[in-house]
Design a protein around this motif. Structure first.
Motif, PDB file in Angstrom:
ATOM      1  N   HIS A 447       0.818  -1.216   0.000  1.00 14.56           N
ATOM      2  CA  HIS A 447       0.000   0.000   0.000  1.00 14.56           C
ATOM      3  C   HIS A 447       0.853   1.268   0.000  1.00 14.56           C
ATOM      4  CE1 HIS A 447      -2.958  -3.034   1.161  1.00 14.56           C
ATOM      5  NE2 HIS A 447      -3.873  -2.194   0.745  1.00 14.56           N
ATOM      6  N   GLY A 448       1.979   1.204  -0.702  1.00 15.55           N
ATOM      7  CA  GLY A 448       2.728   2.420  -0.986  1.00 15.55           C
ATOM      8  C   GLY A 448       3.518   3.008   0.148  1.00 15.55           C
ATOM      9  N   ARG A 449       3.885   2.190   1.142  1.00 13.21           N
ATOM     10  CA  ARG A 449       4.699   2.695   2.254  1.00 13.21           C
ATOM     11  C   ARG A 449       5.905   1.775   2.451  1.00 13.21           C
ATOM     12  NH1 ARG A 449      -0.539   3.911   2.684  1.00 13.21           N
ATOM     13  NH2 ARG A 449      -1.196   5.859   3.704  1.00 13.21           N
ATOM     14  N   PRO A 450       6.760   1.660   1.437  1.00  6.98           N
ATOM     15  CA  PRO A 450       7.844   0.675   1.463  1.00  6.98           C
ATOM     16  C   PRO A 450       8.868   0.914   2.564  1.00  6.98           C
ATOM     17  CG  PRO A 450       8.128   2.181  -0.385  1.00  6.98           C
ATOM     18  CD  PRO A 450       6.766   2.444   0.182  1.00  6.98           C
ATOM     19  N   GLU A 451       9.058   2.172   2.980  1.00  8.69           N
ATOM     20  CA  GLU A 451      10.067   2.462   3.998  1.00  8.69           C
ATOM     21  C   GLU A 451       9.742   1.775   5.323  1.00  8.69           C
ATOM     22  OE1 GLU A 451       6.884   5.580   4.256  1.00  8.69           O
ATOM     23  OE2 GLU A 451       7.985   4.540   2.660  1.00  8.69           O
ATOM     24  N   HIS A 452       8.474   1.582   5.610  1.00  8.48           N
ATOM     25  CA  HIS A 452       8.096   0.893   6.842  1.00  8.48           C
ATOM     26  C   HIS A 452       8.357  -0.611   6.733  1.00  8.48           C
ATOM     27  CE1 HIS A 452       6.388   4.320   8.901  1.00  8.48           C
ATOM     28  NE2 HIS A 452       5.737   4.652   7.805  1.00  8.48           N
ATOM     29  N   THR A 453       8.202  -1.156   5.548  1.00  2.00           N
ATOM     30  CA  THR A 453       8.464  -2.585   5.350  1.00  2.00           C
ATOM     31  C   THR A 453       9.933  -2.898   5.578  1.00  2.00           C
ATOM     32  OG1 THR A 453       6.691  -2.646   3.708  1.00  2.00           O
ATOM     33  CG2 THR A 453       8.219  -4.508   3.747  1.00  2.00           C
ATOM     34  N   THR A 454      10.811  -2.109   4.977  1.00  4.50           N
ATOM     35  CA  THR A 454      12.242  -2.376   5.140  1.00  4.50           C
ATOM     36  C   THR A 454      12.673  -2.157   6.587  1.00  4.50           C
ATOM     37  OG1 THR A 454      12.734  -0.101   4.457  1.00  4.50           O
ATOM     38  CG2 THR A 454      12.774  -1.798   2.749  1.00  4.50           C
ATOM     39  N   ALA A 455      12.179  -1.086   7.201  1.00  4.76           N
ATOM     40  CA  ALA A 455      12.585  -0.797   8.576  1.00  4.76           C
ATOM     41  C   ALA A 455      12.136  -1.900   9.526  1.00  4.76           C
ATOM     42  CB  ALA A 455      12.005   0.549   9.013  1.00  4.76           C
ATOM     43  N   LEU A 456      10.882  -2.333   9.429  1.00  5.37           N
ATOM     44  CA  LEU A 456      10.390  -3.381  10.319  1.00  5.37           C
ATOM     45  C   LEU A 456      11.157  -4.681  10.128  1.00  5.37           C
ATOM     46  CD1 LEU A 456       6.487  -3.079  10.404  1.00  5.37           C
ATOM     47  CD2 LEU A 456       8.023  -3.207  12.366  1.00  5.37           C
ATOM     48  N   THR A 457      11.457  -5.011   8.897  1.00  4.91           N
ATOM     49  CA  THR A 457      12.162  -6.266   8.629  1.00  4.91           C
ATOM     50  C   THR A 457      13.567  -6.243   9.207  1.00  4.91           C
ATOM     51  OG1 THR A 457      10.862  -6.570   6.619  1.00  4.91           O
ATOM     52  CG2 THR A 457      12.896  -7.832   6.800  1.00  4.91           C
ATOM     53  N   LEU A 458      14.273  -5.149   9.021  1.00  2.00           N
ATOM     54  CA  LEU A 458      15.621  -5.045   9.569  1.00  2.00           C
ATOM     55  C   LEU A 458      15.613  -5.067  11.096  1.00  2.00           C
ATOM     56  CD1 LEU A 458      16.901  -2.355   7.061  1.00  2.00           C
ATOM     57  CD2 LEU A 458      17.817  -4.675   7.273  1.00  2.00           C
ATOM     58  N   VAL A 459      14.626  -4.421  11.670  1.00  2.00           N
ATOM     59  CA  VAL A 459      14.518  -4.379  13.127  1.00  2.00           C
ATOM     60  C   VAL A 459      14.254  -5.772  13.707  1.00  2.00           C
ATOM     61  CG1 VAL A 459      12.906  -3.661  14.940  1.00  2.00           C
ATOM     62  CG2 VAL A 459      13.889  -1.957  13.401  1.00  2.00           C
ATOM     63  N   LEU A 460      13.457  -6.562  13.004  1.00  2.00           N
ATOM     64  CA  LEU A 460      13.010  -7.848  13.547  1.00  2.00           C
ATOM     65  C   LEU A 460      13.976  -9.007  13.283  1.00  2.00           C
ATOM     66  CD1 LEU A 460       9.214  -7.641  12.614  1.00  2.00           C
ATOM     67  CD2 LEU A 460      10.208  -7.488  14.899  1.00  2.00           C
ATOM     68  N   LEU A 461      15.086  -8.756  12.577  1.00  2.00           N
ATOM     69  CA  LEU A 461      15.972  -9.866  12.205  1.00  2.00           C
ATOM     70  C   LEU A 461      16.413 -10.693  13.398  1.00  2.00           C
ATOM     71  CD1 LEU A 461      17.787 -11.481  10.288  1.00  2.00           C
ATOM     72  CD2 LEU A 461      19.599  -9.833  10.828  1.00  2.00           C
ATOM     73  N   ARG A 462      16.992 -10.070  14.408  1.00  2.00           N
ATOM     74  CA  ARG A 462      17.550 -10.833  15.523  1.00  2.00           C
ATOM     75  C   ARG A 462      16.464 -11.622  16.231  1.00  2.00           C
ATOM     76  NH1 ARG A 462      20.552 -12.909  17.065  1.00  2.00           N
ATOM     77  NH2 ARG A 462      21.469 -12.171  18.994  1.00  2.00           N
ATOM     78  N   TYR A 463      15.281 -11.049  16.336  1.00  2.00           N
ATOM     79  CA  TYR A 463      14.184 -11.749  17.012  1.00  2.00           C
ATOM     80  C   TYR A 463      13.752 -12.981  16.221  1.00  2.00           C
ATOM     81  CZ  TYR A 463       9.359 -12.798  18.223  1.00  2.00           C
ATOM     82  OH  TYR A 463       8.199 -13.447  18.550  1.00  2.00           O
ATOM     83  N   VAL A 464      13.519 -12.843  14.911  1.00  2.00           N
ATOM     84  CA  VAL A 464      13.056 -14.007  14.146  1.00  2.00           C
ATOM     85  C   VAL A 464      14.167 -15.035  13.992  1.00  2.00           C
ATOM     86  CG1 VAL A 464      11.231 -12.759  12.935  1.00  2.00           C
ATOM     87  CG2 VAL A 464      13.517 -12.837  11.928  1.00  2.00           C
ATOM     88  N   GLU A 465      15.414 -14.566  13.928  1.00  2.00           N
ATOM     89  CA  GLU A 465      16.538 -15.496  13.807  1.00  2.00           C
ATOM     90  C   GLU A 465      16.703 -16.300  15.090  1.00  2.00           C
ATOM     91  OE1 GLU A 465      21.420 -15.429  13.366  1.00  2.00           O
ATOM     92  OE2 GLU A 465      20.292 -13.583  13.744  1.00  2.00           O
ATOM     93  N   ALA A 466      16.736 -15.610  16.229  1.00  2.91           N
ATOM     94  CA  ALA A 466      16.945 -16.290  17.503  1.00  2.91           C
ATOM     95  C   ALA A 466      15.792 -17.209  17.851  1.00  2.91           C
ATOM     96  CB  ALA A 466      17.130 -15.249  18.617  1.00  2.91           C
ATOM     97  N   GLY A 467      14.583 -16.835  17.453  1.00  4.39           N
ATOM     98  CA  GLY A 467      13.415 -17.648  17.785  1.00  4.39           C
ATOM     99  C   GLY A 467      13.130 -18.753  16.802  1.00  4.39           C
TER     100      GLY A 467
END
Length: 747
Positions: A447-467
């Motif tokens: 829905h035209g807000r790509p900056e939020h997609t990249t930011a959330l994904t980068l932020v969540l890396l350690r959490y999804v990786e560790a879990g």
């Protein structure tokens, strides 16, 4: 000519016989007026006004039993509440028919049309209908509401009757229709909880939830009359229809009418926005899902209607109070209204849920609401800020990398949010919001807000990786890479490619991981991003047994990190290089690199990085025969990992500690620790760790003389290491198998 006396007498006799043997009048004496006697009452059958039972009624065994139990306990007013289409009327009617013998004086029914788009039935009109059903002539029905209510109570006094007051909207609609104290039972169905009846009249409430999935599937099968053997399609249809009986009946009729395979219909219904159109009957608003839902919406006060519309903006499966506040401000009164109306459901952990059809309807309303865009922006900023706060609290050493890869978000407003000041609270919040965060990232990209997609994904890396949340990680990174390409940001693309590769390597998908790491290194000139790609590629080559290439790549990564001032990346690369040198048989050089990694990690406060370096030092100590030192190092690493939400590191620390106990001759403790490590890696999907712990457990079992289980674990490790291309663990498994006593001589 007047009839004569004889003819008149004969006529009166016939009339008297027709009136039950009583004469209309008696001969009168002089000056005496004689009134006719009152008519003899006829015996009329008791009213039986309940509608017919719904064909194919399925499930609700517990609810039927609960309703009977409530009434058996002496309750005389029961509110059956639930969302539109959930089957409230069907349940009440079914119970009423089965309890017919309990009400010898009859059963009354009134449809109050509380949520009908036309004028709902007024209490006075409903009373008139009930009084007529009780035999009161129309010209004797009092004109006023209070008088009608009093007359109803009088007529019901002493009778044993069931009153079903269906589809009530308000307490005011119901209260005048209630009998006085006595033996009548009243069932009220409503989308509202009608709390005033509970508080004022002592009513009990039976909340009707969505059908359990097994019952919903059974209902579809019954409605389709066993015309499908596709169980997966039946289950999917039940889920798409939100387990609502009304929607399930419409969908089943649609499938029968079309005569197409059920899987085709399921495919069409997968678009939740189109689903409401497909579930429209076209002729009867009473059974059109979208129309029925609109009736509920049309009765909301403006603040609650606004909240319901804006909930259509939220892409996730549920929402908490903080996200609600971000979406539309202080909404507590409106939330209470929607909850009472069963348009949202409050869960046990104080979250709120809309079933799929309600969410689709809310999204349709939001699509034409000018407030929807700003509300979505506020929601995205909230999730982004809260997720970054949680990640930085759990992994403080990652703060620099997060800022480097995502950049500061100056647009984030100061919104109230959850307390994320401890690792435990942050982990609990991330666990609770995981599905919402993934859905939000995907929604933002679409829905035209790509900056939020990249930011959330980068932020969540350690959490999804560790879990070990691999599916969520893949979804996040797939959409984030599209978003980064749209933004034209090669630095973010490189970070995302590297992150995706880390997740793939964790799953043992080494060729795919290598491809992404090489692409990341080749497409960016940013030193920190390139260093991360090369460092992880070197670590991957170490697992593949390509030690010379690994050492070269890690050396280059260290130089780039020093240039960029990235101490976290430098420490990780030094630790990985120390592991490579250990594999190459250079223990002194390995100790130097690993010691430097520990010093940097302690200086910058990276407890997780320190733990991994200590684990490698423990293996170095084992190589030198220093068993107690190895146990101390791995024990410290285990404590650090457990205190910093690093289950993968916990598995490797348990593995090293188990090997230390094995070398010390404590076989039972070693086996227990290594089993824990294997279970941890299996739960996380960390395939290299599974092979490592499997080999370690095989060695411990061999030392304990349990040769059969030892062989089985080495074989499993060999299969796994071969599949993923882990050179070191494959060679170790082969050595382990060669050292195990053959099965015929094992104990």
């Amino acid at each position: 000519m007047d009839p004569g006396p004889e003819l008149t007498a004969a006529h009166e006799k016939l009339l008297a016989e027709d009136r039950g043997g009583l004469p209309l009048s008696a001969p009168a004496g002089p000056g005496v007026a004689v009134s006719p006697p009152p008519p003899k009452a006829r015996t009329a059958p008791p009213p039986a006004e309940l509608p017919g039972e719904t064909a194919g009624f399925t499930g609700r065994v517990a609810e039927m039993s609960d309703l009977a139990g409530i009434i058996d306990a002496g309750q005389r007013i029961v509110v059956i509440s639930g969302t539109a289409g959930v089957g409230k009327t069907s349940l009440a009617v079914r119970w009423g028919h089965r309890a017919r013998d309990r009400f010898p004086d009859g059963q009354l029914y009134a449809d109050l049309r509380g949520y009908h788009p036309e004028q709902p039935v007024a209490a006075g009109d409903a009373l008139a209908g009930l009084l007529r059903s009780l035999g009161l002539p129309a010209d004797q029905i009092p004109p006023g509401l209070d008088e009608r209510s009093a007359r109803l109570r009088s007529l019901l006094a002493g009778r044993r009757m069931l009153l079903l007051l269906d589809n009530a909207a308000t307490v005011e609609q119901v209260r005048p229709l209630l009998p006085g104290a006595g033996s009548c039972v009243v069932l009220v169905t409503s989308r509202d909880s009608l709390a005033g009846l509970v508080a004022g009249q002592g009513a009990d409430r039976l909340e009707l939830d969505l059908l359990p999935l097994t019952d919903a599937v059974a209902l579809v099968g019954r409605l389709l009359r066993s015309r499908t053997g596709d169980e997966s399609a039946v289950t999917a249809l039940a889920v798409q229809c939100a387990r609502l009986p009304l929607a399930l009946r419409i969908a089943a009729e649609l499938a029968l009418m079309r005569g197409v395979p059920l899987a085709d219909l399921v495919g069409e219904l997968s678009d939740r926005h189109r689903r409401l159109d497909l579930l429209a009957t076209g002729g009867d608003p009473q059974t059109d899902v979208g129309v029925v839902l609109s009736w509920s919406y049309g009765h909301l006060p403006p603040p609650a209607a606004r909240l319901f519309r804006l909930l259509g903006v939220h892409p996730g499966p549920d929402i908490d109070t903080h996200a609600l506040t971000a979406l539309c401000g202080d909404s507590r009164p409106a939330v209470d209204v929607l909850t009472r109306a069963h348009l949202i459901r409050r869960t046990d952990n104080d979250r709120f849920v809309l079933h799929d059809l309600l969410r689709a309807y809310a999204a349709r309303l939001a699509a034409t609401d000018d407030e929807a865009g700003p509300a979505l922006d506020r929601l995205l900023h909230y999730y982004r800020l809260a997720a970054q706060t949680a990640a930085e609290t759990m992994y403080p050493a990652e703060r620099r990398r997060l800022v480097d890869s995502t950049g500061p978000d100056d647009a984030v407003p100061d919104l109230p949010g959850p307390r994320l000041d401890t690792a435990a609270r942050s982990l609990a919040w991330l666990d609770a919001e995981r599905a919402n965060l993934v859905a939000t990232a995907v929604h933002a990209e679409r829905h035209g807000r790509p900056e939020h997609t990249t930011a959330l994904t980068l932020v969540l890396l350690r959490y999804v990786e560790a879990g070990g949340h691999h599916d969520e990680a893949a979804t996040l990174h797939t959409h984030a890479l599209r978003a980064a390409a749209r933004l034209g940001d090669p630095r973010q693309e490189a970070h995302l490619e590297t992150n995706f590769a880390v997740i793939l390597a964790q799953q043992g998908r080494y060729p795919e991981a290598e491809l992404r790491l090489r692409r990341a290194a080749a497409t960016t000139t940013d030193p920190a991003a390139r260093a991360r790609a090369l460092g992880n590629l070197g670590h991957l080559h170490e697992r593949q047994g390509r030690y010379a290439e690994a050492a070269a790549l890690l050396g280059e990564a260290i130089d780039l990190c020093r240039t960029a001032g990235d101490a976290t990346g430098e420490a990780r690369a030094l630790g990985n290089l120390g592991q490579v040198l250990l594999r190459q048989g250079h223990p002194d050089e390995a100790a130097d690199r690993l010691g430097a990694a520990v010093v940097i990690n302690r200086r910058i406060g990276d407890a997780v990085g320190e733990a991994y370096a200590l684990i490698s030092l423990a293996h170095l100590a084992l190589r030198r025969g220093e068993h107690e030192r190895a146990a101390a190092l791995s024990g410290t690493a285990l404590t650090l990992c457990r205190g910093n939400n690093e289950p993968g590191g916990e598995g490797y620390a348990l593995n090293a500690l188990g090997l230390a106990r094995l070398r010390a001759g404590d076989h039972d403790t070693a086996i227990d620790l290594l089993r824990q490590a294997l279970v941890t890696f299996s739960r996380l999907g960390e395939r290299a760790g599974e092979a490592d712990a499997g080999n370690s457990l095989g060695e411990a079992l061999t030392a304990a003389g349990r040769f059969g289980p030892a062989r089985a674990h080495h074989r499993s490790a060999l299969t796994l290491a071969t599949e993923i291309g882990d050179h070191h663990q494959r060679e170790r498994a082969l050595r382990g198998l060669s050292s195990v006593v053959p099965p015929e001589s094992s104990r």
